[in-house]
Motif scaffolding. Structure first.
Motif, PDB file in Angstrom:
ATOM      1  N   VAL A 122       0.810  -0.993   0.100  1.00 51.36           N
ATOM      2  CA  VAL A 122      -0.044   0.297   0.397  1.00 51.36           C
ATOM      3  C   VAL A 122       0.519   1.432  -0.309  1.00 51.36           C
ATOM      4  CG1 VAL A 122      -1.643   1.678   1.541  1.00 51.36           C
ATOM      5  CG2 VAL A 122      -1.610  -1.294   1.225  1.00 51.36           C
ATOM      6  N   ALA A 123       1.730   1.199   1.191  1.00 50.44           N
ATOM      7  CA  ALA A 123       2.809   2.359   0.490  1.00 50.44           C
ATOM      8  C   ALA A 123       3.277   2.568  -0.417  1.00 50.44           C
ATOM      9  CB  ALA A 123       4.135   2.162   1.704  1.00 50.44           C
ATOM     10  N   ALA A 124       4.214   1.576  -0.986  1.00 49.50           N
ATOM     11  CA  ALA A 124       4.345   1.558  -2.602  1.00 49.50           C
ATOM     12  C   ALA A 124       3.359   2.453  -3.916  1.00 49.50           C
ATOM     13  CB  ALA A 124       4.899   0.285  -2.807  1.00 49.50           C
ATOM     14  N   LEU A 125       1.830   1.778  -3.209  1.00 48.90           N
ATOM     15  CA  LEU A 125       0.901   2.451  -4.328  1.00 48.90           C
ATOM     16  C   LEU A 125       0.694   3.898  -4.215  1.00 48.90           C
ATOM     17  CD1 LEU A 125      -1.216  -1.701  -4.069  1.00 48.90           C
ATOM     18  CD2 LEU A 125      -0.115   0.005  -6.462  1.00 48.90           C
ATOM     19  N   LYS A 126       1.012   3.952  -2.691  1.00 55.16           N
ATOM     20  CA  LYS A 126       0.114   5.664  -2.744  1.00 55.16           C
ATOM     21  C   LYS A 126       1.200   6.730  -3.530  1.00 55.16           C
ATOM     22  CE  LYS A 126      -3.008   5.165   1.381  1.00 55.16           C
ATOM     23  NZ  LYS A 126      -3.329   5.902   2.763  1.00 55.16           N
ATOM     24  N   GLU A 127       3.299   5.882  -3.184  1.00 54.23           N
ATOM     25  CA  GLU A 127       4.042   6.419  -3.681  1.00 54.23           C
ATOM     26  C   GLU A 127       3.940   6.991  -4.957  1.00 54.23           C
ATOM     27  OE1 GLU A 127       7.136   8.209  -2.710  1.00 54.23           O
ATOM     28  OE2 GLU A 127       6.142   8.271  -0.706  1.00 54.23           O
ATOM     29  N   LEU A 128       3.105   6.037  -5.847  1.00 56.38           N
ATOM     30  CA  LEU A 128       2.264   6.234  -7.317  1.00 56.38           C
ATOM     31  C   LEU A 128       1.463   6.489  -7.988  1.00 56.38           C
ATOM     32  CD1 LEU A 128       3.142   1.939  -8.288  1.00 56.38           C
ATOM     33  CD2 LEU A 128       4.769   4.244  -8.560  1.00 56.38           C
ATOM     34  N   GLY A 129       0.684   7.418  -6.511  1.00 57.15           N
ATOM     35  CA  GLY A 129      -0.913   7.898  -6.979  1.00 57.15           C
ATOM     36  C   GLY A 129      -1.885   7.540  -6.690  1.00 57.15           C
ATOM     37  N   VAL A 130      -2.109   6.104  -6.175  1.00 55.03           N
ATOM     38  CA  VAL A 130      -2.838   5.271  -6.307  1.00 55.03           C
ATOM     39  C   VAL A 130      -3.404   5.237  -5.440  1.00 55.03           C
ATOM     40  CG1 VAL A 130      -3.561   2.605  -6.959  1.00 55.03           C
ATOM     41  CG2 VAL A 130      -1.459   3.321  -8.008  1.00 55.03           C
ATOM     42  N   ARG A 131      -4.971   4.899  -5.228  1.00 54.33           N
ATOM     43  CA  ARG A 131      -5.430   5.262  -4.276  1.00 54.33           C
ATOM     44  C   ARG A 131      -5.596   3.759  -3.602  1.00 54.33           C
ATOM     45  NH1 ARG A 131     -10.997   7.838  -6.555  1.00 54.33           N
ATOM     46  NH2 ARG A 131     -10.875   6.243  -8.083  1.00 54.33           N
ATOM     47  N   ALA A 132      -4.674   3.100  -2.746  1.00 54.10           N
ATOM     48  CA  ALA A 132      -4.480   1.646  -2.296  1.00 54.10           C
ATOM     49  C   ALA A 132      -4.596   2.317  -0.830  1.00 54.10           C
ATOM     50  CB  ALA A 132      -3.283   1.479  -2.719  1.00 54.10           C
ATOM     51  N   ALA A 133      -5.389   1.078   0.086  1.00 53.88           N
ATOM     52  CA  ALA A 133      -6.006   1.148   1.550  1.00 53.88           C
ATOM     53  C   ALA A 133      -5.645  -0.442   1.986  1.00 53.88           C
ATOM     54  CB  ALA A 133      -6.677   2.002   1.908  1.00 53.88           C
ATOM     55  N   PHE A 134      -5.372  -0.539   3.313  1.00 50.15           N
ATOM     56  CA  PHE A 134      -5.637  -2.456   4.008  1.00 50.15           C
ATOM     57  C   PHE A 134      -6.652  -1.717   4.854  1.00 50.15           C
ATOM     58  CE2 PHE A 134      -1.847   0.306   5.695  1.00 50.15           C
ATOM     59  CZ  PHE A 134      -2.454  -0.123   6.855  1.00 50.15           C
ATOM     60  N   LEU A 135      -7.143  -3.692   5.476  1.00 54.65           N
ATOM     61  CA  LEU A 135      -7.915  -3.150   6.712  1.00 54.65           C
ATOM     62  C   LEU A 135      -7.250  -4.273   7.362  1.00 54.65           C
ATOM     63  CD1 LEU A 135     -11.305  -3.695   5.433  1.00 54.65           C
ATOM     64  CD2 LEU A 135     -10.114  -1.402   6.906  1.00 54.65           C
ATOM     65  N   ASN A 136      -6.787  -4.405   8.598  1.00 51.40           N
ATOM     66  CA  ASN A 136      -6.322  -5.182   9.285  1.00 51.40           C
ATOM     67  C   ASN A 136      -6.105  -5.021  10.698  1.00 51.40           C
ATOM     68  OD1 ASN A 136      -3.770  -3.528  10.030  1.00 51.40           O
ATOM     69  ND2 ASN A 136      -2.841  -4.600   7.687  1.00 51.40           N
ATOM     70  N   SER A 137      -5.194  -5.468  11.498  1.00 56.23           N
ATOM     71  CA  SER A 137      -5.451  -5.202  12.959  1.00 56.23           C
ATOM     72  C   SER A 137      -4.953  -4.596  13.487  1.00 56.23           C
ATOM     73  CB  SER A 137      -5.287  -7.054  13.631  1.00 56.23           C
ATOM     74  OG  SER A 137      -4.040  -7.799  13.292  1.00 56.23           O
ATOM     75  N   THR A 138      -4.148  -3.840  12.875  1.00 51.81           N
ATOM     76  CA  THR A 138      -3.651  -2.799  13.100  1.00 51.81           C
ATOM     77  C   THR A 138      -3.867  -1.460  13.560  1.00 51.81           C
ATOM     78  OG1 THR A 138      -2.182  -2.299  10.901  1.00 51.81           O
ATOM     79  CG2 THR A 138      -0.886  -3.503  12.405  1.00 51.81           C
ATOM     80  N   MET A 139      -5.344  -1.811  12.873  1.00 54.47           N
ATOM     81  CA  MET A 139      -5.870   0.447  12.471  1.00 54.47           C
ATOM     82  C   MET A 139      -7.136   0.712  13.794  1.00 54.47           C
ATOM     83  SD  MET A 139      -7.196  -0.268   8.695  1.00 54.47           S
ATOM     84  CE  MET A 139      -7.687   1.053   7.913  1.00 54.47           C
ATOM     85  N   ASP A 140      -7.212   1.034  13.915  1.00 55.86           N
ATOM     86  CA  ASP A 140      -7.750   1.425  15.453  1.00 55.86           C
ATOM     87  C   ASP A 140      -9.534   1.752  14.542  1.00 55.86           C
ATOM     88  OD1 ASP A 140      -8.612   4.493  14.225  1.00 55.86           O
ATOM     89  OD2 ASP A 140      -7.268   5.395  15.240  1.00 55.86           O
ATOM     90  N   PHE A 141     -10.612   2.062  15.018  1.00 55.73           N
ATOM     91  CA  PHE A 141     -12.307   2.173  14.549  1.00 55.73           C
ATOM     92  C   PHE A 141     -12.253   3.407  13.854  1.00 55.73           C
ATOM     93  CE2 PHE A 141     -16.165   4.004  15.233  1.00 55.73           C
ATOM     94  CZ  PHE A 141     -16.851   2.643  14.439  1.00 55.73           C
ATOM     95  N   GLU A 142     -11.681   4.385  14.183  1.00 56.08           N
ATOM     96  CA  GLU A 142     -12.136   5.282  13.111  1.00 56.08           C
ATOM     97  C   GLU A 142     -11.157   5.052  11.993  1.00 56.08           C
ATOM     98  OE1 GLU A 142     -13.614   8.052  13.031  1.00 56.08           O
ATOM     99  OE2 GLU A 142     -14.171   7.735  14.899  1.00 56.08           O
TER     100      GLU A 142
END
Length: 622
Positions: free
Chosen positions: A91-111
């Motif tokens: 996701v970090a690499a894709l964002k550097e390319l300007g791509v709208r990428a994200a992830f859903l995993n256990s490291t994220m808070d509710f917001e």
């Protein structure tokens, strides 16, 4: 990483695409002029709505096979990935390319999770990475049913195989995607699967009608080397200091204790070595992986808990201090070296105790007879690679159904062909000694008997009086170890599963004992310094041409490192070494010329163009 999940800002920064041409996406977003072999065909198949099963070696460009279709097809591509670290890096690499990428995993808070889910349902994402256990939750499936889905990409698809070394039970439930989303194309990708595993992947993921794309398994930039284990720590240290001092590498060990001890040993000898295993505190494990990804010259010493999906391109060596259980595991682990295509080394030491330990673990397992039979075949294939006298690469590729017509010239058996010798008489002596001593002793004791050692244990057992006592003085202890190792590896002797390492005869040895068959044995090569890089080489320079100025190279890498630290990403996410190398070769002076460099897409040109043009101008004067 990227906690703000600012998708609107990414959308503004992203270059406008017609979203109709995969070639345009490849050039403008990813900065590549053309697809590699099979990539173009796979991309077209998925864009047209077809399913695909892709086998492509590590570093062969699997990610583009679903990332390009994700930017061409309408909707969001859902990527199932087994590791949090891997999805964060991608996701970090894709964002550097300007791509709208994200992830859903256990490291994220509710917001953060809610923000990402909202972006999915409103069509603001190009790619969403998700772990299999999260994907199969009812809440996630409800979200997906309410969003436009471009495709499903199942990465590391070999995890579905119950015969595989990375089996994940959550992958078994991914077959439901075929029923739940019948009109959404699915692509499953892996770097490691023989024909049996490929069939299992297709069956378990309901990809029976998918087109299979099998790229060549060969990684010609990797030099495969396997040596007899004498003093493993010294051998490893000599290898690293002589050939890879200052390089990033991975050292694999079978146990956690050995991981810790090996990391300490390397650290005491001036190397930056960090342990990684499941017993470490999760925060410490994450810190060690982060340092490995972001710093130069870090060595990770790990169990097999480390590595799957690691995207670091400049790993210069992978070393094994213990024998892997299968060629699938060996290929997967060694494939983490040299993803950038530069020369790298897959180095391993193995000995008789490795064979005995793995055979005991196998026979003592709770698996069914069928399971044990399959695992024996896999271990036998691994041992066959170790003991082969011909080209190792040919043996490795043949196992995966690939062929290499001529010897590779870049493995130890090609560079330093091993000698063979008629071991028939020695083998008869060894087998007879096992029989005469009651098939109740390990190799060290048997060698003592063969060489006529005078010690109290032999005398108390009465083995100074057996006919095989003292008949093996023509060979050294190490030469006898080689004989026994090859007899166990080739199935003439087996280790008693009692756990004490005693050797027993198998039915296969009968013709040898009767003199009906002869046998050629491999003569272990004499250890000598390889033709690799000499000790004292540069601690930061990869394998680059002599036409590149070292100071200029260091200056460009320092510029990249500073930007990476600002962005909070590994340096290779900014630009790969290969891109920096091409910059120094071509020395672009304008934005247009810089944009022609491989790996410089539109977004990176906009973001980093002026910085690197200035750095190149400064480098030219060094």
């Amino acid at each position: 990483m990227y906690p703000d999940q600012d998708f609107e800002q990414l959308a503004k920064e992203r270059p406008t695409l017609a979203r109709t041409s995969p070639q345009q996406v490849l050039q403008e977003v990813f900065g590549y002029e053309s697809f590699r072999p099979l990539q173009g065909e796979i991309v077209e198949e998925v864009i047209n709505g077809g399913d695909a099963l892709v086998l492509m070696p590590t570093g062969g460009g699997k990610s583009l096979c679903y990332q390009v279709p994700a930017l061409v097809r309408p909707g969001t591509a859902i990527v199932i990935s087994p590791l949090i670290a891997l999805m964060q890096d991608q996701v970090a690499a894709l964002k550097e390319l300007g791509v709208r990428a994200a992830f859903l995993n256990s490291t994220m808070d509710f917001e953060q999770a809610r923000s990402t889910e909202y972006a999915l349902t409103t069509g603001e994402l190009d790619l969403l990475y998700c772990a299999p256990e999260r994907l199969i939750q009812p809440r996630t499936l409800d979200l997906l049913h309410g969003a436009p889905i471009a495709l499903f990409a199942i990465d590391e698809a070999h995890c579905v195989s119950q015969w595989g070394h990375d089996f994940r039970s959550d992958y078994l439930q991914l077959s439901m995607l075929a029923e739940a989303f019948p009109n959404v194309p699915r692509i499953a990708l892996t770097a490691t699967a023989d024909e049996r595993t490929r069939a299992e992947i297709a069956d378990r993921l309901s990809l029976n009608n998918a087109r299979h794309f099998v790229s060549g398994f060969d990684r010609p930039n990797i030099q495969y080397r396997i040596a007899p284990k004498t003093n493993a720590n010294k051998q490893l240290l000599d290898f690293i200091k002589t050939e890879h001092d200052g390089d990033c590498g991975i050292v694999y060990c079978l146990s956690r204790n050995k991981v810790e001890a090996t990391a300490r040993m390397l650290g005491q000898n001036g190397l930056t070595a960090l342990p990684y295993h499941a017993g470490l505190d999760p925060a410490q494990r994450a810190e060690h992986q982060e340092r490995f990804l972001r710093e130069d010259g870090v060595i990770i010493v790990a169990t097999i808990a480390f590595g799957m999906g690691i995207d670091k391109p400049d790993v210069r060596f992978v070393a094994h201090l213990d024998l892997p259980k299968s060629l699938e595991a060996y290929y997967q682990e060694t494939g983490r070296a040299g993803r950038d295509g530069n020369p790298s080394t897959a180095w391993m030491v193995y000995g008789l105790q490795d064979v005995i330990k793995l055979r005991q673990m196998l026979e003592g397992s709770q698996g069914s007879d069928h399971f044990k039979r399959v695992e024996r075949q896999k271990l036998d294939a691994m041992l066959g690679l170790c003991e082969v006298t011909g080209c190792r690469r040919q043996v490795l590729l043949e196992y995966f159904g690939d062929t290499l017509e001529a010897p590779c010239g870049n493995c130890d058996t090609c560079l330093n062909p091993p000698e063979t010798w008629d071991g028939t008489v020695a083998v008869q002596k060894a087998l007879s000694c096992v029989f005469r001593t009651g098939q109740r002793y390990g190799v060290t004791y048997l060698i003592d008997v063969l060489r006529g050692a005078e010690n109290e244990r032999i005398r108390q057992a009465g083995h100074h009086a057996v006919s095989t006592y003292g008949i093996g003085t023509e060979l050294t202890a190490n030469e006898w170890k080689s004989v026994f190792r090859q007899l166990v590896a080739n199935g003439y002797l087996r280790a008693d599963p009692d756990g004490f390492g005693s050797l027993q005869l198998t039915e296969r040895c009968r013709p040898l004992l009767k003199g009906e068959n002869s046998i050629l044995l491999r003569k272990d090569p004499v250890a000598r310094r390889s033709s690799g890089r000499k000790a004292g080489g540069s601690r930061t320079r990869p394998v680059i041409g002599d036409d590149i100025n070292q100071a200029a190279w260091d200056h460009l890498r320092a510029c990249r490192k500073a930007l990476a630290d600002q962005q909070g990403v590994p340096p290779y996410v900014i630009f790969h070494d290969a891109t920096l190398y091409e910059m120094l070769k071509r020395l672009p002076r304008t934005r247009e010329e810089l944009g022609e460099i491989t790996g410089v897409g539109a977004a990176k040109l906009e973001k980093y163009g002026e910085t690197f043009l200035q750095a190149l101008a400064e480098a030219a004067s060094l």
